[in-house]
Structure formats: C-alpha cells, structure tokens
Design a protein around this motif. Structure first.
Motif, PDB file in Angstrom:
ATOM      1  N   PRO A 103       0.830  -1.205   0.000  1.00 13.23           N
ATOM      2  CA  PRO A 103       0.000   0.000   0.000  1.00 13.23           C
ATOM      3  C   PRO A 103       0.868   1.262   0.000  1.00 13.23           C
ATOM      4  N   ARG A 104       1.285   1.670  -1.183  1.00 12.53           N
ATOM      5  CA  ARG A 104       2.221   2.797  -1.274  1.00 12.53           C
ATOM      6  C   ARG A 104       1.578   4.099  -0.797  1.00 12.53           C
ATOM      7  N   GLU A 105       0.332   4.313  -1.179  1.00 20.03           N
ATOM      8  CA  GLU A 105      -0.388   5.511  -0.721  1.00 20.03           C
ATOM      9  C   GLU A 105      -1.854   5.156  -0.478  1.00 20.03           C
ATOM     10  N   PHE A 106      -2.534   6.061   0.219  1.00 20.48           N
ATOM     11  CA  PHE A 106      -3.976   5.922   0.420  1.00 20.48           C
ATOM     12  C   PHE A 106      -4.531   7.314   0.673  1.00 20.48           C
ATOM     13  N   THR A 107      -5.842   7.425   0.654  1.00 19.87           N
ATOM     14  CA  THR A 107      -6.479   8.712   0.909  1.00 19.87           C
ATOM     15  C   THR A 107      -7.871   8.485   1.478  1.00 19.87           C
ATOM     16  N   LEU A 108      -8.392   9.481   2.168  1.00 18.41           N
ATOM     17  CA  LEU A 108      -9.778   9.474   2.617  1.00 18.41           C
ATOM     18  C   LEU A 108     -10.593  10.273   1.621  1.00 18.41           C
ATOM     19  N   ASP A 109     -11.787   9.762   1.286  1.00 18.27           N
ATOM     20  CA  ASP A 109     -12.609  10.498   0.329  1.00 18.27           C
ATOM     21  C   ASP A 109     -13.165  11.751   1.011  1.00 18.27           C
ATOM     22  N   SER A 129     -16.020  12.781   1.783  1.00 16.87           N
ATOM     23  CA  SER A 129     -17.087  12.579   2.765  1.00 16.87           C
ATOM     24  C   SER A 129     -16.545  12.043   4.084  1.00 16.87           C
ATOM     25  N   GLY A 130     -15.344  11.444   4.043  1.00 16.68           N
ATOM     26  CA  GLY A 130     -14.777  10.823   5.238  1.00 16.68           C
ATOM     27  C   GLY A 130     -15.317   9.449   5.530  1.00 16.68           C
ATOM     28  N   ASP A 131     -16.141   8.918   4.631  1.00 18.57           N
ATOM     29  CA  ASP A 131     -16.776   7.611   4.852  1.00 18.57           C
ATOM     30  C   ASP A 131     -15.980   6.444   4.274  1.00 18.57           C
ATOM     31  N   TYR A 132     -14.951   6.750   3.479  1.00 19.44           N
ATOM     32  CA  TYR A 132     -14.205   5.685   2.814  1.00 19.44           C
ATOM     33  C   TYR A 132     -12.711   6.000   2.801  1.00 19.44           C
ATOM     34  N   VAL A 133     -11.923   4.929   2.824  1.00 22.20           N
ATOM     35  CA  VAL A 133     -10.479   5.020   2.631  1.00 22.20           C
ATOM     36  C   VAL A 133     -10.144   4.254   1.361  1.00 22.20           C
ATOM     37  N   LEU A 134      -9.406   4.902   0.471  1.00 19.94           N
ATOM     38  CA  LEU A 134      -8.999   4.290  -0.789  1.00 19.94           C
ATOM     39  C   LEU A 134      -7.507   3.999  -0.713  1.00 19.94           C
ATOM     40  N   VAL A 135      -7.123   2.753  -1.006  1.00 19.42           N
ATOM     41  CA  VAL A 135      -5.747   2.301  -0.858  1.00 19.42           C
ATOM     42  C   VAL A 135      -5.164   1.934  -2.218  1.00 19.42           C
ATOM     43  N   ALA A 136      -3.981   2.481  -2.514  1.00 23.15           N
ATOM     44  CA  ALA A 136      -3.276   2.153  -3.751  1.00 23.15           C
ATOM     45  C   ALA A 136      -2.296   1.020  -3.474  1.00 23.15           C
ATOM     46  N   ASN A 137      -2.701  -0.204  -3.781  1.00 20.99           N
ATOM     47  CA  ASN A 137      -1.838  -1.372  -3.606  1.00 20.99           C
ATOM     48  C   ASN A 137      -0.977  -1.538  -4.855  1.00 20.99           C
ATOM     49  N   GLN A 138       0.229  -1.027  -4.775  1.00 21.48           N
ATOM     50  CA  GLN A 138       1.098  -0.925  -5.953  1.00 21.48           C
ATOM     51  C   GLN A 138       1.417  -2.277  -6.575  1.00 21.48           C
ATOM     52  N   LYS A 139       1.828  -3.234  -5.768  1.00 17.00           N
ATOM     53  CA  LYS A 139       2.345  -4.479  -6.319  1.00 17.00           C
ATOM     54  C   LYS A 139       1.251  -5.501  -6.645  1.00 17.00           C
ATOM     55  N   SER A 140       0.055  -5.333  -6.094  1.00 17.32           N
ATOM     56  CA  SER A 140      -1.045  -6.222  -6.478  1.00 17.32           C
ATOM     57  C   SER A 140      -1.975  -5.563  -7.488  1.00 17.32           C
ATOM     58  N   ASN A 141      -1.575  -4.376  -7.961  1.00 20.29           N
ATOM     59  CA  ASN A 141      -2.231  -3.723  -9.097  1.00 20.29           C
ATOM     60  C   ASN A 141      -3.738  -3.507  -8.883  1.00 20.29           C
ATOM     61  N   GLU A 142      -4.067  -2.807  -7.807  1.00 22.78           N
ATOM     62  CA  GLU A 142      -5.473  -2.524  -7.563  1.00 22.78           C
ATOM     63  C   GLU A 142      -5.640  -1.380  -6.570  1.00 22.78           C
ATOM     64  N   ILE A 143      -6.819  -0.763  -6.642  1.00 20.44           N
ATOM     65  CA  ILE A 143      -7.222   0.228  -5.655  1.00 20.44           C
ATOM     66  C   ILE A 143      -8.342  -0.402  -4.835  1.00 20.44           C
ATOM     67  N   VAL A 144      -8.186  -0.430  -3.521  1.00 25.67           N
ATOM     68  CA  VAL A 144      -9.154  -1.041  -2.626  1.00 25.67           C
ATOM     69  C   VAL A 144      -9.900   0.062  -1.883  1.00 25.67           C
ATOM     70  N   VAL A 145     -11.224   0.007  -1.905  1.00 22.41           N
ATOM     71  CA  VAL A 145     -12.065   0.981  -1.201  1.00 22.41           C
ATOM     72  C   VAL A 145     -12.612   0.317   0.056  1.00 22.41           C
TER      73      VAL A 145
END
Length: 379
Positions: free
Chosen positions: A326-332, A334-350
């Motif tokens: 998880p190289r980076e992440f952010t809160l949307d 609204s503050g209701d969700y966290v979005l994670v940039a999983n660099q090596k597994s090639n996906e964004i997880v909400v």
C-alpha cells in the motif's frame, strides 16, 4: 432535430447530476508495466464506488506523486525516473470539465523524484529527489511556477550528508518528502538516508534562494530509522512522521519551525525486517484519527485515536489492505471511505470507514489498476 436536441439536453442534465453527486479522483502510477500514466476517475461517495471506466487517461512516465493546487486549476506530477532523467510535469485542470491538459515538463535535477509540495502562494514547487543510488544521492529542488502554471528551471538545490548507519540504504541522501508547515513559512525535508528531517525557512521575496536553513536546521531521528513522510495537524501544533525502516510513527510538538518529539510508537509487533516498511500517513478530516500504512509482509493500515489536548496517539485497529504494498492511500471528501493504492497487487481497494469511531469496516470495491502509487481528489 427536436428529438436530438432533447436527447442532448437530457444527457447534459444527467452528466451535471452525476458531477454534483460525485467526486473526481486522480491516480498516479508507475508505467513500467501496463499503466499509461495519470488516470481520472469518477468516485461516488454515496456508494463508495469508483467508476470502472476512467474519464481520461493522460500519458506520462512514472507520475508517482501528484500535487493539486489550492484553486484546483493546476496539477503537478513528479516523473520518477533515474539516471539523471528525473522530471516534473505541469497540467492545467479545466474548471468546467476537469480535463487535464499538459503544460510542460522540466528536469528536477535529481534521480527518482518521489514527492512534491506547492507553496501556499503558488510561486514554488518543492521537489524531493529520492535517488536510489548513493551517488549523486538525493536532493531537495526548488522550481518556480510561472503565472500560467508552467514550471521554470530549478533555482535552488539542497543536499544533505547521509548517516551511513545502514550500508545498503543509507550510503547516500534519500529525500523522501518535502512538506510545508500549515502557516506556509517552513519546508520540512524528510531524508531517509540521513535519519533527519531538515528544516528550511521559506521566503518568496528571494527569487534565487527561497529557502534558507532554519534554527535548528534539522531534527535527528534514531539511527537507521529512515524518515519518510510528515503530516501536520490542522492547527499546526502537532506533526506526525513515519519512520520507514524501523516501522514507527513519531508524534512531535510543533512551533515556529521546530519539532520536539513527544511520542514514538511501533507499527509492527515483530522484529522481522520484512514486516517493517512504513509508508503513508493521513489525518481524518476532523483531525481525531491518524491512519498509517505499513507495507512489506504486514500490508496493513494502522488506526490511531488522537488525544485532543496533547495530540498523542492511542492504537485502535490493524486492518489488512487485502493486497500488496500500500504505497499511498487517501480518505474520500465525505470521510466515509479510505482508498488504498496497492502498488504491487495492481489494484485500488475501497474500505468503508466509521466517521464516529474512526474504525475501518468492510471492503466495498477492488478496482484493477496497474501499479497505482498516489491518489488525489480534485473536488
């Protein structure tokens, strides 16, 4: 003709409604694989859902870190290339459509630029050149920003001596972040290779040397700890720092450019070096919670409650990111969700988030995205 006009009006109304209900998400990435550069997505904050088809794809080489200007009219991206090819790109953001239009690209005068910050007045971009190789090593570059948003050549560059504590990772300087204080008067350069955070005063009236060493000029961290990213509380009285190599988070009391350590907590429960790779950290919009990523074999987010009086941390939760690195992440917004940039597994997880308790809940979405590295909301 009337039917066509009616159809256009209906489609326009639908588009405006979607825009009002959603947010635009920008994704930076590494382009050694299938990724083409920067992706614009629509994010639905009511459902916690990223639209699977991007609004726009902008070709750019390794745009691993993104900076959106305060007025949301400019985007800057570091191009994390080595061997003397590190660059920074500038884009205009259309006020109406959000479309990104390239303005220019310029050398950062360093290898592997990984982070950047824009001065509050918008006059300078401060770029952290990480530099994987110890020679020439990392540096902090200062690039002026022209009135039209184009970047101008580097006017100042600062280098730091390494600590040499870890012979493999600290034989050279590795500037991992350049962060402004909330009042805009200081720039903090986190140097993983030096085990220090260097502090500079910012003076926009000096076009040749906007930065000068503060007093004290640096903050020392434990030998071999590897400072990575820094974030300030909104009130400016506390700052939080990740130590990548020791997998720790540090709490500082902050005042007039000085950082005084108050607390240091581990992110990993083991001494296994493979589980120690602290990464990003972000505060919740209300400033009550801190979220920190730990990569390596841990691949998790740590959640901390913040003492409203002291700013100190209390551990609340460990949450798997359900992916790798998880190289980076952010809160949307609204503050209701966290979005994670999983660099090596090639996906964004909400991941769902409880605004009241700060705890992370169920996974709402996994979106395939090649080598995501940074996430920024534009609106």
């Amino acid at each position: 003709m009337k039917r066509l006009l009616m159809s256009l009006l209906i489609n326009s109304a639908i588009a405006m409604t979607a825009t009002a209900q959603g947010h635009e998400l920008l994704v930076g990435s590494y382009t050694e694989g299938r990724s083409e550069g920067i992706y614009r997505y629509r994010f639905d904050s009511q459902r916690g859902h990223i639209a699977p088809v991007p609004l726009q794809v902008v070709s750019s080489v390794n745009p691993s870190w993104l900076v959106v200007s305060g007025d949301r009219r400019l985007l800057f991206a570091v191009n994390e290339n080595g061997a003397g090819r590190g660059q920074v790109s500038s884009f205009a953001i259309s006020p109406g459509s959000g479309v990104l239009s390239p303005l220019n690209r310029i050398d950062s005068l360093g290898d592997e630029p990984t982070h950047a910050s824009l001065s509050d007045d918008g006059h300078y971009l401060f770029v952290a050149n990480y530099a994987v190789q110890p020679t020439p090593g990392g540096s902090l570059s200062v690039l002026p920003v022209a009135a039209d948003g184009r970047l101008l050549p580097v006017v100042q560059q600062e280098r730091h001596p390494p600590s040499y504590v870890n012979p493999e990772r600290q034989a050279g300087s590795h500037v991992h972040a350049a962060v402004l204080s909330p009042d805009g008067r200081y720039v903090f350069a986190c140097d993983l290779g030096a085990d220090k955070v260097f502090v500079y005063r910012y003076d926009r009236t000096d076009p040749e040397h906007p930065l000068s060493p503060a007093s004290p000029a640096s903050v020392s961290l434990p030998p071999g700890s590897g400072p990575r990213h820094l974030v300030f509380a909104a009130n400016g009285r506390q700052a939080y720092l990740t130590l990548e190599m020791s997998a720790e988070v540090v709490v500082f009391d902050a005042r007039d450019g000085s950082l005084v350590e108050r607390q240091r907590l581990p992110l990993s429960d083991t001494q296994d070096p493979a589980s120690k790779a602290a990464g990003a950290l972000h505060l919740s919009p209300d400033g009550r919670f801190l979220y920190v990523s730990n990569r390596g074999t841990a691949n998790e987010l740590r959640v901390f409650a913040i003492d409203p009086a002291k700013g100190t941390l209390t551990p609340l939760q460990r949450r798997s990111v359900e992916g790798d690195h998880p190289r980076e992440f952010t809160l949307d917004p609204s503050g209701d969700y966290v979005l994670v940039a999983n660099q090596k597994s090639n996906e964004i997880v909400v991941i769902q988030r409880d605004r009241h308790t700060g705890l992370l809940g169920k996974t709402v979405q996994k979106l395939a995205q090649d080598a995501p590295s940074d996430l920024k909301f534009v609106n």
